[in-house]
Scaffold this active site. Sequence first.
Site, PDB file in Angstrom:
ATOM      1  N   ASP A 260       3.643  20.750  -7.822  1.00 32.54           N
ATOM      2  CA  ASP A 260       4.165  19.440  -7.392  1.00 32.54           C
ATOM      3  C   ASP A 260       3.170  18.444  -8.008  1.00 32.54           C
ATOM      4  O   ASP A 260       2.504  18.779  -9.004  1.00 32.54           O
ATOM      5  CB  ASP A 260       4.223  19.351  -5.853  1.00 32.54           C
ATOM      6  CG  ASP A 260       4.977  18.114  -5.354  1.00 32.54           C
ATOM      7  OD1 ASP A 260       6.213  18.129  -5.344  1.00 32.54           O
ATOM      8  OD2 ASP A 260       4.335  17.118  -4.984  1.00 32.54           O
TER       9      ASP A 260
ATOM     10  N   GLN B 296      12.528  20.084   2.085  1.00 36.22           N
ATOM     11  CA  GLN B 296      12.713  21.292   1.269  1.00 36.22           C
ATOM     12  C   GLN B 296      13.703  22.273   1.913  1.00 36.22           C
ATOM     13  O   GLN B 296      14.432  22.975   1.217  1.00 36.22           O
ATOM     14  CB  GLN B 296      11.349  21.969   1.077  1.00 36.22           C
ATOM     15  CG  GLN B 296      11.290  22.966  -0.053  1.00 36.22           C
ATOM     16  CD  GLN B 296      11.038  22.323  -1.411  1.00 36.22           C
ATOM     17  OE1 GLN B 296      10.202  21.452  -1.530  1.00 36.22           O
ATOM     18  NE2 GLN B 296      11.768  22.750  -2.424  1.00 36.22           N
TER      19      GLN B 296
ATOM     20  N   LYS C 250       6.012  23.970   2.130  1.00 33.58           N
ATOM     21  CA  LYS C 250       5.292  23.053   1.232  1.00 33.58           C
ATOM     22  C   LYS C 250       3.810  23.160   1.550  1.00 33.58           C
ATOM     23  O   LYS C 250       3.434  23.550   2.655  1.00 33.58           O
ATOM     24  CB  LYS C 250       5.772  21.620   1.464  1.00 33.58           C
ATOM     25  CG  LYS C 250       5.440  20.663   0.341  1.00 33.58           C
ATOM     26  CD  LYS C 250       6.445  20.705  -0.791  1.00 33.58           C
ATOM     27  CE  LYS C 250       5.992  19.878  -1.969  1.00 33.58           C
ATOM     28  NZ  LYS C 250       7.009  19.817  -3.017  1.00 33.58           N
TER      29      LYS C 250
ATOM     30  N   ASN D 205       5.449  15.274 -14.893  1.00 33.25           N
ATOM     31  CA  ASN D 205       6.395  16.320 -15.278  1.00 33.25           C
ATOM     32  C   ASN D 205       7.852  15.872 -15.110  1.00 33.25           C
ATOM     33  O   ASN D 205       8.662  15.989 -16.038  1.00 33.25           O
ATOM     34  CB  ASN D 205       6.109  17.565 -14.428  1.00 33.25           C
ATOM     35  CG  ASN D 205       7.162  18.627 -14.597  1.00 33.25           C
ATOM     36  OD1 ASN D 205       8.122  18.683 -13.832  1.00 33.25           O
ATOM     37  ND2 ASN D 205       7.031  19.444 -15.615  1.00 33.25           N
TER      38      ASN D 205
HETATM   39  P1  NDP Z   1       3.040  14.783 -11.659  1.00 34.01           P
HETATM   40  O1  NDP Z   1       1.725  14.934 -11.012  1.00 34.01           O
HETATM   41  O2  NDP Z   1       3.329  15.515 -12.911  1.00 34.01           O
HETATM   42  O3  NDP Z   1       3.335  13.234 -11.935  1.00 34.01           O
HETATM   43  C1  NDP Z   1       3.363  12.292 -10.899  1.00 34.01           C
HETATM   44  C2  NDP Z   1       3.549  10.917 -11.519  1.00 34.01           C
HETATM   45  O4  NDP Z   1       3.775   9.980 -10.480  1.00 34.01           O
HETATM   46  C3  NDP Z   1       2.318  10.464 -12.291  1.00 34.01           C
HETATM   47  O5  NDP Z   1       2.730   9.627 -13.334  1.00 34.01           O
HETATM   48  C4  NDP Z   1       1.542   9.685 -11.226  1.00 34.01           C
HETATM   49  O6  NDP Z   1       0.689   8.688 -11.770  1.00 34.01           O
HETATM   50  C5  NDP Z   1       2.680   9.040 -10.460  1.00 34.01           C
HETATM   51  N1  NDP Z   1       2.250   8.841  -9.074  1.00 34.01           N
HETATM   52  C6  NDP Z   1       1.924   9.798  -8.182  1.00 34.01           C
HETATM   53  N2  NDP Z   1       1.536   9.248  -7.022  1.00 34.01           N
HETATM   54  C7  NDP Z   1       1.606   7.927  -7.210  1.00 34.01           C
HETATM   55  C8  NDP Z   1       1.352   6.819  -6.384  1.00 34.01           C
HETATM   56  N3  NDP Z   1       0.925   6.976  -5.111  1.00 34.01           N
HETATM   57  N4  NDP Z   1       1.569   5.593  -6.909  1.00 34.01           N
HETATM   58  C9  NDP Z   1       2.010   5.437  -8.179  1.00 34.01           C
HETATM   59  N5  NDP Z   1       2.263   6.447  -9.016  1.00 34.01           N
HETATM   60  C10 NDP Z   1       2.072   7.664  -8.531  1.00 34.01           C
HETATM   61  O7  NDP Z   1       4.120  15.142 -10.502  1.00 34.01           O
HETATM   62  P2  NDP Z   1       5.643  15.531 -10.676  1.00 34.01           P
HETATM   63  O8  NDP Z   1       6.234  14.802 -11.827  1.00 34.01           O
HETATM   64  O9  NDP Z   1       5.746  17.004 -10.600  1.00 34.01           O
HETATM   65  O10 NDP Z   1       6.255  14.977  -9.306  1.00 34.01           O
HETATM   66  C11 NDP Z   1       6.831  13.673  -9.200  1.00 34.01           C
HETATM   67  C12 NDP Z   1       7.741  13.609  -7.976  1.00 34.01           C
HETATM   68  O11 NDP Z   1       8.789  14.588  -8.123  1.00 34.01           O
HETATM   69  C13 NDP Z   1       7.075  13.925  -6.631  1.00 34.01           C
HETATM   70  O12 NDP Z   1       7.710  13.161  -5.622  1.00 34.01           O
HETATM   71  C14 NDP Z   1       7.412  15.394  -6.419  1.00 34.01           C
HETATM   72  O13 NDP Z   1       7.372  15.771  -5.057  1.00 34.01           O
HETATM   73  C15 NDP Z   1       8.840  15.418  -6.959  1.00 34.01           C
HETATM   74  N6  NDP Z   1       9.346  16.737  -7.334  1.00 34.01           N
HETATM   75  C16 NDP Z   1       8.694  17.496  -8.274  1.00 34.01           C
HETATM   76  C17 NDP Z   1       9.202  18.716  -8.640  1.00 34.01           C
HETATM   77  C18 NDP Z   1       8.599  19.527  -9.733  1.00 34.01           C
HETATM   78  O14 NDP Z   1       9.237  20.517 -10.136  1.00 34.01           O
HETATM   79  N7  NDP Z   1       7.452  19.183 -10.277  1.00 34.01           N
HETATM   80  C19 NDP Z   1      10.394  19.279  -7.958  1.00 34.01           C
HETATM   81  C20 NDP Z   1      11.060  18.361  -7.071  1.00 34.01           C
HETATM   82  C21 NDP Z   1      10.520  17.142  -6.759  1.00 34.01           C
HETATM   83  P3  NDP Z   1      -0.891   8.972 -11.857  1.00 34.01           P
HETATM   84  O15 NDP Z   1      -1.040  10.091 -12.841  1.00 34.01           O
HETATM   85  O16 NDP Z   1      -1.495   7.692 -12.325  1.00 34.01           O
HETATM   86  O17 NDP Z   1      -1.315   9.360 -10.473  1.00 34.01           O
END
Ligand code: NDP
Length: 450
Positions: A165, A110, A125, A239
């Site tokens: 996150d 970050q 974080k 997201n």
């Molecule tokens: P969400 O919680 O909205 O979604 C995460 C998604 O990834 C879900 O579909 C989840 O599936 C899947 N997932 C999470 N962990 C695992 C795992 N160990 N194995 C398989 N699938 C997994 O999170 P975000 O979309 O916000 O975040 C996704 C990524 O983007 C992360 O790496 C986060 O750090 C990064 N990020 C997010 C930002 C934001 O603004 N939100 C900004 C910058 C980066 P399930 O629901 O089945 O667990």
Amino acid sequence: MTYIHDTIVKLQKTSPAQAEFYQAVEEVLDSLQPILETNEKYKLHSIIERMVEPERQIMFRVPWVDDQGKVQVNKGYRIEFNSALGPYKGGLRFHPSVNAGIIKFLGFEQIFKNALTGLPIGGGKGGANFDPKGKSDGEIMRFCQSFINELYRHIGPTTDVPAGDIGVGAREIGYMFGQYKRLTGNYDGVFTGKSLLWGGSLVRKEATGYGCVYFAQYMLADKGDSLAGKQCLVSGAGNVAIYTIEKLYELGARPVTCSDSSGTLYHEAGIDLATLKELKEVRKARLSEYLAAHPDARFIPVTDYPADGHAVWRIPAQLAFPCATQNELTEADAQALVANGVIAVSEGANMPSTQDAVEVFLDAKICYGPGKAANAGGVATSQLEMAQNASMQRWSFEEVDEKLKVIMKNIYLSASTTAAEFGEPHNLVLGANIAGFRKVADAMIEQGVV
Ligand code: NDP
């Protein structure tokens, strides 16, 4: 190379069992070699030694009562890593896998990401090893309130500003803000990713996904190419994945996959965004339920994944957007993508590709946008939310989206011109790391030994 080895060995002693953190540090130090070798000032000021040690690490107990009346206990974290460029800024992750090493890798990344945006924000974080899956609304609220009962004293609109996150969206931010307000009496911009009803910014929800697609667009434009008509692989179904898919459609591409922790969905006709949003944003259901509305799609359960990787990356496509989690794309996955003719990878998630996978992309000289550059649109728009809160203004969707596009373009230009300056024009890992590092390191030197 010895200073990389020495740094990692030292970290293994002082911060044991933090594999993801060592991985993130090694990747950054590896690409900083050209600048560290030619600038004695960074050695003199022990910049690396200071950068890998967080300014402050807060770890705390989070007790809460479940619906059966039983007391549960989780572990909470906030790592305030570096404030050279501004207040600590970075999300909170609620996931059972959370530990100090994961929060430290995210916080370390970050620092450079926030510097790259060109905005006045430092790096931090946090999160907890709490699993929101299957919890009632009341349980989520009680957990969030207990989490803030400790965290509130460490955060503030000019000191540390958390966001969401994995596992933390507008609902959780709402419960945490409510408790912060109750404890402090302050109605201020201490969180970003807030609801639009009470201080949130338009486009914040969409920003990480949209930004990641804009980044791919700029990489392709430099090669005289575009997103139009391209078949795309997206992982994740949260997201970031949802708004990556939305923007890909808007720009004429065809996303054919998404995934969650139960498996991968492949819909050759193109993922139906309305069904996906209904499943994930409204019903919070499993991805396999998509098949009820679209029997022509295919669901590949994790039990059928290849032993050396992830099913989603074995499907032929031209573009790939890893948007789920760290280390979800292995060396074998990267080799399969390249063999199938992928021309660009833009990372929505943080550190989704293993170090070996990154090497495969760099060796193949495809367009590769590392997460700390390609997914910076989320934190950049968080800073736009802070600016609106501080000035008591509300900007339109178009206004914020326009600013996001400009920021993503500047991040791309900053990474690509720095990569060219150091003789490796295709290497945006090197470009992003050096561009971010220079800003933070020079600010640290100017602020003295603190
Ligand atoms: P969400 O919680 O909205 O979604 C995460 C998604 O990834 C879900 O579909 C989840 O599936 C899947 N997932 C999470 N962990 C695992 C795992 N160990 N194995 C398989 N699938 C997994 O999170 P975000 O979309 O916000 O975040 C996704 C990524 O983007 C992360 O790496 C986060 O750090 C990064 N990020 C997010 C930002 C934001 O603004 N939100 C900004 C910058 C980066 P399930 O629901 O089945 O667990």
